[in-house]
Design a protein around this motif. Structure first.
Motif, PDB file in Angstrom:
ATOM      1  N   ALA A 217     -18.847 -47.153 -50.051  1.00 17.91           N
ATOM      2  CA  ALA A 217     -20.037 -47.891 -50.476  1.00 17.91           C
ATOM      3  C   ALA A 217     -19.652 -49.341 -50.710  1.00 17.91           C
ATOM      4  CB  ALA A 217     -20.619 -47.279 -51.743  1.00 17.91           C
TER       5      ALA A 217
ATOM      6  N   GLU B 165     -24.397 -51.853 -54.225  1.00 20.18           N
ATOM      7  CA  GLU B 165     -25.278 -50.839 -53.628  1.00 20.18           C
ATOM      8  C   GLU B 165     -25.746 -49.881 -54.733  1.00 20.18           C
ATOM      9  OE1 GLU B 165     -25.288 -47.744 -49.846  1.00 20.18           O
ATOM     10  OE2 GLU B 165     -23.457 -48.836 -50.314  1.00 20.18           O
TER      11      GLU B 165
ATOM     12  N   VAL C 187     -26.415 -44.574 -52.517  1.00 21.35           N
ATOM     13  CA  VAL C 187     -25.114 -44.061 -52.086  1.00 21.35           C
ATOM     14  C   VAL C 187     -25.131 -42.533 -52.077  1.00 21.35           C
ATOM     15  CG1 VAL C 187     -22.645 -43.961 -52.599  1.00 21.35           C
ATOM     16  CG2 VAL C 187     -23.895 -46.103 -52.924  1.00 21.35           C
TER      17      VAL C 187
END
Length: 79
Positions: free
Chosen positions: A16, A20, A25
């Motif tokens: 990831a 994010e 994720v």
């Protein structure tokens, strides 16, 4: 620099990017995190980060400056 995210108890790992959203994720990894209000008030999406702190995944993101992060999902049968 990407971060290796390790989801427990499913033992799933995924890369990831810092910033994010954790829910995004998890969805990319095929991991379902229960949600409620999506504003951090109900704590339905609470997860444990690196065995230390609990955060609401709906309002949390992958932190910068880390190479690895372990996210332990809680399971509340009353939710």
């Amino acid at each position: 620099m990407s971060v290796c995210i390790h989801f427990l108890p499913d033992d799933i790992q995924i890369k990831a990017e810092p910033g994010e959203p954790l829910l995004q994720v998890a969805a990319r990894a095929g991991v379902t995190i229960p949600t409620g209000c999506l504003m951090g008030s109900c704590h339905a999406c609470e997860v444990e980060i690196d065995g230390e702190e609990s955060v609401c995944s709906c309002i949390s993101a992958v932190p910068p400056g880390r190479s690895h992060l372990t996210i332990n999902l809680y399971c509340d049968p009353t939710w």
